[in-house]
Design a protein around this motif. Sequence first.
Motif, mmCIF file in Angstrom:
data_model
loop_
_atom_site.group_PDB
_atom_site.id
_atom_site.type_symbol
_atom_site.label_atom_id
_atom_site.label_comp_id
_atom_site.label_asym_id
_atom_site.label_seq_id
_atom_site.Cartn_x
_atom_site.Cartn_y
_atom_site.Cartn_z
ATOM 1 N N SER A 14 0.844 -1.197 0.000
ATOM 2 C CA SER A 14 0.000 0.000 0.000
ATOM 3 C C SER A 14 0.885 1.256 0.000
ATOM 4 C CB SER A 14 -0.891 -0.017 1.244
ATOM 5 O OG SER A 14 -1.752 1.088 1.258
ATOM 6 N N GLY A 15 0.526 2.206 -0.858
ATOM 7 C CA GLY A 15 1.327 3.409 -1.009
ATOM 8 C C GLY A 15 2.362 3.333 -2.104
ATOM 9 N N GLY A 16 2.559 2.139 -2.643
ATOM 10 C CA GLY A 16 3.555 1.942 -3.687
ATOM 11 C C GLY A 16 3.046 2.326 -5.067
ATOM 12 N N SER A 17 3.906 2.069 -6.045
ATOM 13 C CA SER A 17 3.597 2.442 -7.428
ATOM 14 C C SER A 17 3.861 1.279 -8.369
ATOM 15 C CB SER A 17 4.472 3.628 -7.862
ATOM 16 O OG SER A 17 4.208 4.770 -7.084
ATOM 17 N N LEU A 18 3.131 1.284 -9.463
ATOM 18 C CA LEU A 18 3.355 0.356 -10.567
ATOM 19 C C LEU A 18 3.049 1.093 -11.866
ATOM 20 C CD1 LEU A 18 1.631 -3.001 -9.468
ATOM 21 C CD2 LEU A 18 4.083 -2.640 -9.811
ATOM 22 N N ARG A 19 3.705 0.651 -12.923
ATOM 23 C CA ARG A 19 3.357 1.155 -14.242
ATOM 24 C C ARG A 19 2.925 -0.015 -15.115
ATOM 25 N NH1 ARG A 19 6.947 3.885 -19.029
ATOM 26 N NH2 ARG A 19 7.649 1.705 -19.177
ATOM 27 N N LEU A 20 1.713 0.053 -15.588
ATOM 28 C CA LEU A 20 1.211 -0.966 -16.507
ATOM 29 C C LEU A 20 1.476 -0.527 -17.943
ATOM 30 C CD1 LEU A 20 -2.243 -1.831 -14.901
ATOM 31 C CD2 LEU A 20 0.035 -2.722 -14.346
ATOM 32 N N SER A 21 1.789 -1.503 -18.766
ATOM 33 C CA SER A 21 2.015 -1.249 -20.185
ATOM 34 C C SER A 21 1.072 -2.116 -21.007
ATOM 35 C CB SER A 21 3.461 -1.593 -20.566
ATOM 36 O OG SER A 21 4.382 -0.834 -19.819
ATOM 37 N N CYS A 22 0.746 -1.635 -22.184
ATOM 38 C CA CYS A 22 -0.102 -2.386 -23.102
ATOM 39 C C CYS A 22 0.470 -2.222 -24.502
ATOM 40 C CB CYS A 22 -1.532 -1.870 -23.046
ATOM 41 S SG CYS A 22 -2.642 -2.578 -24.296
ATOM 42 N N ALA A 23 0.925 -3.328 -25.062
ATOM 43 C CA ALA A 23 1.477 -3.313 -26.411
ATOM 44 C C ALA A 23 0.370 -3.636 -27.403
ATOM 45 C CB ALA A 23 2.607 -4.323 -26.524
ATOM 46 N N ALA A 24 0.143 -2.740 -28.341
ATOM 47 C CA ALA A 24 -0.933 -2.905 -29.314
ATOM 48 C C ALA A 24 -0.367 -3.276 -30.680
ATOM 49 C CB ALA A 24 -1.736 -1.619 -29.422
ATOM 50 N N SER A 25 -1.076 -4.108 -31.399
ATOM 51 C CA SER A 25 -0.666 -4.470 -32.754
ATOM 52 C C SER A 25 -1.889 -4.899 -33.547
ATOM 53 C CB SER A 25 0.376 -5.591 -32.733
ATOM 54 O OG SER A 25 -0.150 -6.757 -32.146
ATOM 55 N N SER A 53 -7.620 9.446 -28.923
ATOM 56 C CA SER A 53 -6.537 9.369 -29.893
ATOM 57 C C SER A 53 -5.680 10.633 -29.855
ATOM 58 C CB SER A 53 -7.100 9.145 -31.292
ATOM 59 O OG SER A 53 -7.998 10.193 -31.637
ATOM 60 N N GLY A 54 -6.268 11.732 -29.446
ATOM 61 C CA GLY A 54 -5.547 12.988 -29.373
ATOM 62 C C GLY A 54 -4.931 13.283 -28.025
ATOM 63 N N PHE A 67 -3.627 7.999 -10.527
ATOM 64 C CA PHE A 67 -3.275 7.284 -11.763
ATOM 65 C C PHE A 67 -3.112 8.271 -12.904
ATOM 66 C CE2 PHE A 67 -5.441 2.897 -10.810
ATOM 67 C CZ PHE A 67 -4.776 2.857 -9.583
ATOM 68 N N THR A 68 -2.224 7.933 -13.829
ATOM 69 C CA THR A 68 -2.033 8.735 -15.035
ATOM 70 C C THR A 68 -1.999 7.813 -16.245
ATOM 71 O OG1 THR A 68 -0.727 10.374 -13.811
ATOM 72 C CG2 THR A 68 -0.572 10.406 -16.215
ATOM 73 N N ILE A 69 -2.846 8.105 -17.211
ATOM 74 C CA ILE A 69 -2.863 7.340 -18.452
ATOM 75 C C ILE A 69 -2.110 8.139 -19.521
ATOM 76 C CG2 ILE A 69 -5.068 8.333 -19.240
ATOM 77 C CD1 ILE A 69 -5.756 5.581 -20.431
ATOM 78 N N TYR A 70 -1.324 7.445 -20.329
ATOM 79 C CA TYR A 70 -0.668 8.116 -21.434
ATOM 80 C C TYR A 70 -0.357 7.092 -22.507
ATOM 81 C CZ TYR A 70 3.754 6.708 -19.108
ATOM 82 O OH TYR A 70 4.779 6.002 -18.501
ATOM 83 N N ARG A 71 -0.018 7.599 -23.666
ATOM 84 C CA ARG A 71 0.208 6.718 -24.809
ATOM 85 C C ARG A 71 1.393 7.198 -25.622
ATOM 86 N NH1 ARG A 71 -5.226 6.859 -27.948
ATOM 87 N NH2 ARG A 71 -4.053 5.643 -29.483
ATOM 88 N N ASP A 72 2.008 6.253 -26.315
ATOM 89 C CA ASP A 72 3.104 6.552 -27.233
ATOM 90 C C ASP A 72 2.661 6.036 -28.601
ATOM 91 O OD1 ASP A 72 5.388 6.586 -28.812
ATOM 92 O OD2 ASP A 72 6.719 6.051 -27.175
ATOM 93 N N ASN A 73 2.191 6.920 -29.420
ATOM 94 C CA ASN A 73 1.668 6.503 -30.722
ATOM 95 C C ASN A 73 2.765 6.043 -31.685
ATOM 96 O OD1 ASN A 73 -1.009 6.971 -30.029
ATOM 97 N ND2 ASN A 73 -1.006 9.069 -30.805
ATOM 98 N N ASP A 74 3.995 6.445 -31.439
ATOM 99 C CA ASP A 74 5.090 5.992 -32.297
ATOM 100 C C ASP A 74 5.454 4.538 -31.996
ATOM 101 O OD1 ASP A 74 6.702 9.234 -32.125
ATOM 102 O OD2 ASP A 74 5.310 8.424 -33.625
ATOM 103 N N GLU A 75 5.251 4.131 -30.751
ATOM 104 C CA GLU A 75 5.599 2.766 -30.332
ATOM 105 C C GLU A 75 4.378 1.865 -30.184
ATOM 106 O OE1 GLU A 75 8.614 1.586 -30.075
ATOM 107 O OE2 GLU A 75 9.544 3.525 -30.554
ATOM 108 N N ASP A 76 3.190 2.417 -30.437
ATOM 109 C CA ASP A 76 1.936 1.652 -30.278
ATOM 110 C C ASP A 76 1.801 1.099 -28.855
ATOM 111 O OD1 ASP A 76 1.790 0.178 -33.649
ATOM 112 O OD2 ASP A 76 1.547 2.223 -32.923
#
Length: 118
Positions: A14-25, A53-54, A67-76
Motif C-alpha cells: 500500500s502506497g507503492g507504485s506500478l506502471r502498466l504497459s499495453c502493447a498494441a498491434s 486518440s488525441g 493514476f495517469t494514463i498516457y500513450r506513445d503513438n510511435d511505439e503503439d
Amino acid sequence: EVQLVESGGGLVQSGGSLRLSCAASGFTFRSYHMTWVRQAPGKELERVSDISSGGTSYYADSVKGRFTIYRDNDEDMLYLQMNSLKPEDTAVYYCARTKDYRGPYDYRGQGTQVTVSS
C-alpha cells in the motif's frame, strides 16, 4: 489480427507504485481511443481511465489524482502509471480499444494482475 498485451502488474505494498504497459498491434493504434478497465474478485468490471486518440484523458473518481494514463503513438504503447496504490486497487487490469472516446470497447487484452497488500 488485433492484439493487446498487458504487462507490469505485480504485488506491491500500500502506497507503492506500478506502471502498466499495453502493447498494441494489428491496427492503426494512433487512430483509436483506448481505455483501462479492471475487475476485482467478485466485483463487476470497472472503467478506470480513458485516453482519446488525441490525448484527452478521463479518470474514474476512485483513481483521480493517483493514476495517469498516457500513450506513445510511435511505439503503439498504452500506459497506466499508478501511484499511492491502495488495497482496493487490487484487480486484474485490462487495456482495451474503443471506437468512441469513453465508449464501449471492442477488443480487450488478457489482463495483468495487480495486488496491493495492506
